[in-house]
Scaffold this motif. Structure first.
Motif, PDB file in Angstrom:
ATOM      1  N   MET A   1       0.830  -1.207   0.000  1.00 49.37           N
ATOM      2  CA  MET A   1       0.000   0.000   0.000  1.00 49.37           C
ATOM      3  C   MET A   1       0.867   1.261   0.000  1.00 49.37           C
TER       4      MET A   1
ATOM      5  N   THR B   1      11.174   1.224  -7.505  1.00 44.94           N
ATOM      6  CA  THR B   1      12.103   2.348  -7.517  1.00 44.94           C
ATOM      7  C   THR B   1      12.766   2.546  -6.155  1.00 44.94           C
TER       8      THR B   1
ATOM      9  N   GLU C   1       2.163   1.690 -10.751  1.00 42.52           N
ATOM     10  CA  GLU C   1       3.630   1.696 -10.817  1.00 42.52           C
ATOM     11  C   GLU C   1       4.096   0.465 -11.596  1.00 42.52           C
TER      12      GLU C   1
ATOM     13  N   ILE D   1      -6.086   9.435  -4.160  1.00 45.85           N
ATOM     14  CA  ILE D   1      -5.176   9.936  -3.120  1.00 45.85           C
ATOM     15  C   ILE D   1      -5.996  10.158  -1.848  1.00 45.85           C
TER      16      ILE D   1
ATOM     17  N   LEU E   1       0.894   6.090   2.585  1.00 41.65           N
ATOM     18  CA  LEU E   1       0.027   6.044   3.771  1.00 41.65           C
ATOM     19  C   LEU E   1       0.461   7.036   4.845  1.00 41.65           C
TER      20      LEU E   1
ATOM     21  N   HIS F   1       0.029  11.855   5.295  1.00 40.39           N
ATOM     22  CA  HIS F   1      -1.301  12.461   5.279  1.00 40.39           C
ATOM     23  C   HIS F   1      -1.539  13.100   6.644  1.00 40.39           C
TER      24      HIS F   1
ATOM     25  N   THR G   1       3.308  14.439  -3.768  1.00 38.00           N
ATOM     26  CA  THR G   1       4.681  14.706  -4.211  1.00 38.00           C
ATOM     27  C   THR G   1       5.507  13.435  -4.012  1.00 38.00           C
ATOM     28  N   ILE G   2       6.033  12.931  -5.110  1.00 36.45           N
ATOM     29  CA  ILE G   2       6.636  11.593  -5.108  1.00 36.45           C
ATOM     30  C   ILE G   2       8.059  11.625  -5.662  1.00 36.45           C
TER      31      ILE G   2
ATOM     32  N   LYS H   1       1.764  13.893   0.674  1.00 37.30           N
ATOM     33  CA  LYS H   1       1.043  13.128  -0.346  1.00 37.30           C
ATOM     34  C   LYS H   1      -0.351  13.676  -0.580  1.00 37.30           C
TER      35      LYS H   1
HETATM   36  N1  LIG Z   1      15.986   5.055  -5.347  1.00 39.84           N
HETATM   37  C1  LIG Z   1      15.476   5.603  -4.240  1.00 39.84           C
HETATM   38  N2  LIG Z   1      15.243   4.833  -3.160  1.00 39.84           N
HETATM   39  C2  LIG Z   1      14.710   5.397  -2.047  1.00 39.84           C
HETATM   40  C3  LIG Z   1      14.460   6.785  -1.953  1.00 39.84           C
HETATM   41  C4  LIG Z   1      14.680   7.565  -3.118  1.00 39.84           C
HETATM   42  O1  LIG Z   1      14.393   8.780  -3.148  1.00 39.84           O
HETATM   43  N3  LIG Z   1      15.191   6.946  -4.232  1.00 39.84           N
HETATM   44  N4  LIG Z   1      14.031   7.347  -0.774  1.00 39.84           N
HETATM   45  C5  LIG Z   1      14.125   6.546   0.436  1.00 39.84           C
HETATM   46  C6  LIG Z   1      13.230   7.089   1.452  1.00 39.84           C
HETATM   47  S1  LIG Z   1      13.851   8.215   2.564  1.00 39.84           S
HETATM   48  C7  LIG Z   1      11.962   6.640   1.591  1.00 39.84           C
HETATM   49  S2  LIG Z   1      10.978   7.223   2.848  1.00 39.84           S
HETATM   50  C8  LIG Z   1      11.410   5.589   0.739  1.00 39.84           C
HETATM   51  C9  LIG Z   1      10.157   6.105   0.011  1.00 39.84           C
HETATM   52  O2  LIG Z   1       9.588   5.097  -0.759  1.00 39.84           O
HETATM   53  P1  LIG Z   1       8.040   5.214  -1.213  1.00 39.84           P
HETATM   54  O3  LIG Z   1       7.175   5.173  -0.014  1.00 39.84           O
HETATM   55  O4  LIG Z   1       7.813   4.214  -2.273  1.00 39.84           O
HETATM   56  O5  LIG Z   1       8.047   6.724  -1.793  1.00 39.84           O
HETATM   57  P2  LIG Z   1       7.301   7.741  -2.742  1.00 39.84           P
HETATM   58  O6  LIG Z   1       7.921   7.880  -4.071  1.00 39.84           O
HETATM   59  O7  LIG Z   1       7.191   8.986  -1.971  1.00 39.84           O
HETATM   60  O8  LIG Z   1       5.913   7.131  -3.106  1.00 39.84           O
HETATM   61  C10 LIG Z   1       5.047   6.400  -2.509  1.00 39.84           C
HETATM   62  C11 LIG Z   1       3.974   5.810  -3.406  1.00 39.84           C
HETATM   63  O9  LIG Z   1       2.773   6.245  -2.819  1.00 39.84           O
HETATM   64  C12 LIG Z   1       1.815   6.425  -3.823  1.00 39.84           C
HETATM   65  N5  LIG Z   1       0.755   7.286  -3.250  1.00 39.84           N
HETATM   66  C13 LIG Z   1       0.658   8.629  -3.261  1.00 39.84           C
HETATM   67  N6  LIG Z   1      -0.428   9.032  -2.573  1.00 39.84           N
HETATM   68  C14 LIG Z   1      -1.052   7.907  -2.144  1.00 39.84           C
HETATM   69  C15 LIG Z   1      -2.237   7.644  -1.389  1.00 39.84           C
HETATM   70  O10 LIG Z   1      -2.966   8.535  -0.949  1.00 39.84           O
HETATM   71  N7  LIG Z   1      -2.537   6.336  -1.150  1.00 39.84           N
HETATM   72  C16 LIG Z   1      -1.766   5.306  -1.609  1.00 39.84           C
HETATM   73  N8  LIG Z   1      -2.132   4.062  -1.332  1.00 39.84           N
HETATM   74  N9  LIG Z   1      -0.663   5.538  -2.330  1.00 39.84           N
HETATM   75  C17 LIG Z   1      -0.296   6.808  -2.573  1.00 39.84           C
HETATM   76  C18 LIG Z   1       2.594   7.007  -4.976  1.00 39.84           C
HETATM   77  O11 LIG Z   1       1.914   6.816  -6.199  1.00 39.84           O
HETATM   78  C19 LIG Z   1       3.910   6.205  -4.884  1.00 39.84           C
HETATM   79  O12 LIG Z   1       3.816   5.025  -5.655  1.00 39.84           O
HETATM   80  O13 LIG Z   1      12.326   5.163  -0.258  1.00 39.84           O
HETATM   81  C20 LIG Z   1      13.701   5.106   0.133  1.00 39.84           C
HETATM   82  N10 LIG Z   1      14.429   4.580  -0.995  1.00 39.84           N
END
Ligand SMILES: Nc1nc2c(c(=O)[nH]1)N[C@H]1C(S)=C(S)[C@@H](COP(=O)(O)OP(=O)(O)OC[C@H]3O[C@@H](n4cnc5c(=O)[nH]c(N)nc54)[C@H](O)[C@@H]3O)O[C@H]1N2
Ligand SMILES: Nc1nc2c(c(=O)[nH]1)N[C@H]1C(S)=C(S)[C@@H](COP(=O)(O)OP(=O)(O)OC[C@H]3O[C@@H](n4cnc5c(=O)[nH]c(N)nc54)[C@H](O)[C@@H]3O)O[C@H]1N2
Ligand SMILES: [Mo]
Length: 757
Positions: free
Chosen positions: A218, A224, A251, A283, A367, A370, A645-646, A746
């Motif tokens: 979730m 990525t 994704e 969202i 998650l 918010h 913001t992603i 988000k």
């Molecule tokens: N290569 C790489 N690796 C990383 C990072 C990086 O910047 N680059 N950052 C690191 C860090 S510090 C962190 S915290 C993690 C972050 O890793 P993720 O948590 O995967 O980070 P985000 O890209 O912010 O995106 C989260 C996902 O949430 C989805 N989303 C947006 N809003 C909502 C919503 O309301 N509900 C749901 N269910 N989904 C939603 C978006 O479409 C996206 O797919 O990754 C870590 N790893």
């Protein structure tokens, strides 16, 4: 800006696979480290080697294969880069000139090489000796009227040893002001889960992925941001485990994936679908979706079916009746409207969940970020409790952490709201009186800067001004300070938006050897699943004039606290001595630390709910109630869209590796807005139109970002996405979760303005 022409097209290839292999080769070439980098990659995440500086996903316990991914390779290549930022570089460019450059350009200049001090007369950074740098910090800190006028930031790449000493130093200095990157990230996990299940961490280990009968992913983009997790999902899929992806964006890696470690699949250009069920959530729709699933469970239970784990609920939990009343009060029509998901699909997902005897729910920033992020995370804990998904193989809650040691930093004391028991322990072990009142989290630290009460900022890693909300105000806040210190590997915006005095202190990086008078040292980190492992750099340091983070923390402490009761000098050379102190402060978790860390794969820290022990005041797991269906307060404006913001595929937080986002089909541009075509047409806008975004906020501050290109994308109606940190100027400082302090990055209420600029 990017060199090439911007392009937007659908990416039809699977994620992973040859695309990932090619991208790995490309980044090693770009940083001119093909041989050095490839050799270092062989040691990454292997016993005796160093831990990947990218994400916090754990390594497999068997070591038969390479344990790195495309994005780990990018992180390594950028750390091992052949490029250098020298004193000549700073002599050539004034700080005002550097401010005109992009984040990407700054990153591409390479590794910092020696300590630098800002010279206001010339507006240049000039060389400074380490001794003078520490003396300057000491004199500023000693001159403050109150220790609470200083803010001590930590970013999650900091290893346990440096973070632990930093937490002790700051407490002896006299404050609990610990703004931390975790405050913007998984803080809703750290604050939301303890009242529910007694710990603010995940309860799953890697092995559980092999035993799960259903996995929910979730609000997380593992292809990525945690690419090594794809191996787990791929194997789960292969053995027929249903995977449910809940995301407003389809994704790519969750849809179709080629496992780079699978020789046959690579050779045959094969690929596999990963998610058996894609839940195209609006969202902020996750609370409604989870409540819908729970509604199905309670309805069927009421009809006489044994859906819940009644024995588990009776023995281990409190509050199921209140939860049932709350869930059954939600109307199906509203659940469907808020989530954007049909009742039929919610019932299908509930069926998957009900049938599975062991379910893992993983989640990320989708998650947590918010306004009710902490309570939303508690609903994830609830649904798992209803079926007893704790303390059994293949089951549990799995927050996927960000930075490689963000969880460890928290465990070893980076906490602005420390417990009294922990402070007592610090007092016993070190003999000084630590401050007892809560300190500042990230948002509060910025508020203190804006109010003029904060005077000094020290950043142990990270890029504070770019990572926090409200960029324009953040810059003002930073510039108002007397002293800013950036302890860093690379030049970033945080060094250019500075206080009256400013220092850049360059450090030895994760992949580099730490040699001290006592010989070669290693550090330790804790991954997202509570495994503590050693990390030993293998490369030569980028410059002779770098210092390890541990030494920098000790020397700052010695300069600031001449009458300290702590033997700082004794920790500089021998890191086992630091680990012995960690063991003394945390006997339950870290007893025999120095011995146990010798195991090739380290050790696992106890996570009580795995043993069905609940460290809550009543000794039980507690169902938590969040009335209604919204995770962000409603906004009364028909033009409103929710902006998330992603991260792109080519960035690590504020570090921009390139302007491409391959899996989303975006090339040479980061100023894009992913929009639903019907939302776009309803505003009379053409695909590819340039627009501006404005924040809808009641505080009278204008927030606007222009020059954004609309890209049609399969987004749900009402939902927009774009990149962090470029869109941070739109995120109001007080738009955050009150329980945890986590900014709601988000879900920013915005409107599109059909004008560039
Ligand atoms: N290569 C790489 N690796 C990383 C990072 C990086 O910047 N680059 N950052 C690191 C860090 S510090 C962190 S915290 C993690 C972050 O890793 P993720 O948590 O995967 O980070 P985000 O890209 O912010 O995106 C989260 C996902 O949430 C989805 N989303 C947006 N809003 C909502 C919503 O309301 N509900 C749901 N269910 N989904 C939603 C978006 O479409 C996206 O797919 O990754 C870590 N790893
Ligand atoms: N709008 C929006 N804002 C967000 C987010 C979002 O999704 N949307 N995500 C939030 C999240 S989850 C996080 S974690 C924060 C990230 O916030 P930070 O952790 O502050 O940011 P990073 O970009 O990871 O920091 C990068 C810098 O760290 C330094 N660095 C790299 N390696 C090392 C090292 O080994 N030692 C030291 N001392 N320094 C090093 C380099 O100089 C580099 O420039 O941003 C948050 N901000
Ligand atoms: Mo993060």
């Amino acid at each position: 800006m990017a060199d090439g022409k911007a392009r937007y097209q659908t990416y039809n290839a699977p994620a992973g696979g040859w695309g990932a292999a090619a991208a790995t080769a490309k980044v090693l070439l770009e940083q001119s480290v093909v041989t050095k980098g490839s050799r270092a990659l062989l040691s990454m995440n292997q016993p005796g080697g160093f831990k990947c500086p990218s994400c916090a996903f754990p390594d497999a316990t068997c070591t038969k294969k390479l344990e790195f991914c495309e994005n780990g390779a990018k992180a390594l290549a950028h750390e091992a880069t052949k490029f250098r930022v020298t004193r000549d570089f700073f002599a050539q460019h004034s700080v005002s000139e550097l401010m005109e450059q992009s984040d990407y350009w700054l990153e591409m200049q390479g590794r910092l090489t020696e300590p630098m001090r800002y010279d206001a007369a010339s507006d240049h950074y000039v060389p400074v000796s380490w001794d003078d740098a520490f003396a300057l910090i000491g004199s500023h800190l000693r001159a403050l009227e109150s220790p609470h006028q200083a803010e001590f930031y930590t970013s999650g790449r900091t290893p346990n040893e440096a973070a632990f000493l930093y937490s002790i130093f700051v407490r002896e200095y006299g404050t609990n002001n610990f703004p931390d990157c975790s405050n913007m990230c998984h803080e809703p996990t750290s604050r939301g889960l303890p009242p529910a299940i007694g710990v603010g961490k995940g309860t799953v280990i890697l092995d559980d992925f092999d035993h799960a009968e259903a996995i929910f992913v979730m609000g997380q983009n593992p292809g990525t941001n945690a690419p090594r997790m794809m191996t787990q999902l791929f194997h789960a899929h292969k053995r027929g485990c249903p995977i449910v992806a809940v995301n407003p964006m389809p994704e790519r890696a969750l849809m179709r994936y080629t496992e780079p470690q699978d020789v046959v699949q690579m050779a045959t250009f094969g690929s596999a679908p990963i998610a058996s069920e894609f839940v195209h959530i609006r969202i902020g729709g996750d609370l409604a979706f989870l409540k819908g699933m729970m509604r199905v469970m309670f309805e069927r239970e009421a009809a006489g079916e044994a859906v819940l784990d009644r024995a588990f609920i009776a023995e281990h939990t409190v509050g199921v009746e209140a939860l049932r009343d709350d869930i059954l009060a939600q109307d199906w029509a509203e659940i469907v409207a808020v989530s954007g998901i049909s009742e039929e699909q919610i019932r299908r997902c509930a069926e998957i969940y009900i049938r599975s005897k062991a379910t893992i729910i993983c989640y990320g920033m989708g998650l947590t970020q918010h306004q009710f992020g902490s309570q939303l995370v508690q609903q994830v804990a609830n649904i798992l409790l209803l079926k007893g998904n704790y303390g059994r193989p293949g089951a549990g809650i799995s927050p996927i952490r960000g930075h490689s040691n963000v969880q460890g930093d928290r465990t070893v004391g980076i906490d602005e709201k420390p417990t009294q028991a922990y402070l007592d322990q610090v007092q016993r072990v070190f003999g000084f009186d630590p401050p007892r009142e809560n300190g500042h989290h990230t948002i509060e630290s910025v508020e203190a800067m804006l109010a003029g009460t904060a005077k000094v900022f020290i950043g142990l890693g990270g890029n504070f001004v770019r990572a926090i909300p409200d960029t324009t105000r953040a810059y003002d806040a930073m510039c108002s300070l007397d002293l800013t210190v950036g302890i860093a590997t690379k030049l970033n915006r945080g060094h250019l938006v500075h206080g009256k005095d400013a220092l850049i202190l360059p450090v030895v990086a994760r992949s580099e050897r730490i040699e001290t008078a006592a010989g070669e040292q290693f550090v330790t980190i804790e991954d997202s699943m509570s495994n503590v492992t050693a990390s030993r750099g293998v490369l030569d340091r980028a410059s002779d004039d770098l210092k390890p983070e541990v030494e920098i923390v000790c020397r700052i402490a010695m300069a600031a606290l001449p009458a300290s009761r702590v033997d700082w000098a004794g920790y500089i050379d021998d890191y086992d001595r630091i680990r012995d102190k960690i063991a003394e402060v945390y006997p339950a978790l870290y007893s025999d630390f120095s011995e146990r860390i010798k195991a090739p794969m380290g050790f696992h820290l106890d996570v009580a709910p795995r043993r069905l022990v609940w460290l809550t005041p009543n000794g039980k797991a507690n169902f938590q109630i969040l009335p209604g269906l919204l995770v962000d307060p409603p906004v009364d404006d028909p033009a409103m869209l929710r902006l998330s913001t992603i991260r792109s595929h080519d960035q690590f937080n504020t570090t921009i590796y390139s302007y491409n986002d391959r899996y989303r089909g975006v090339y040479n541009d980061r100023m894009v807005l992913f929009v639903n075509a019907e939302d776009r047409e309803a505003r009379g806008l053409a695909a590819g139109a340039k627009v501006a975004l404005e924040t809808i906020a009641a505080d009278g501050i204008d927030r606007r970002v222009g020059d954004l290109t609309l890209v049609d994308y399969p987004m749900p109606r009402g939902s927009l996405a774009g990149y962090y940190p470029e869109l941070n100027p739109l995120l109001p400082l007080d738009h955050y979760d009150r329980v945890s302090g986590c900014p709601a990055a988000k879900s920013i209420p915005v409107r599109i303005v059909a004008a560039a600029g």
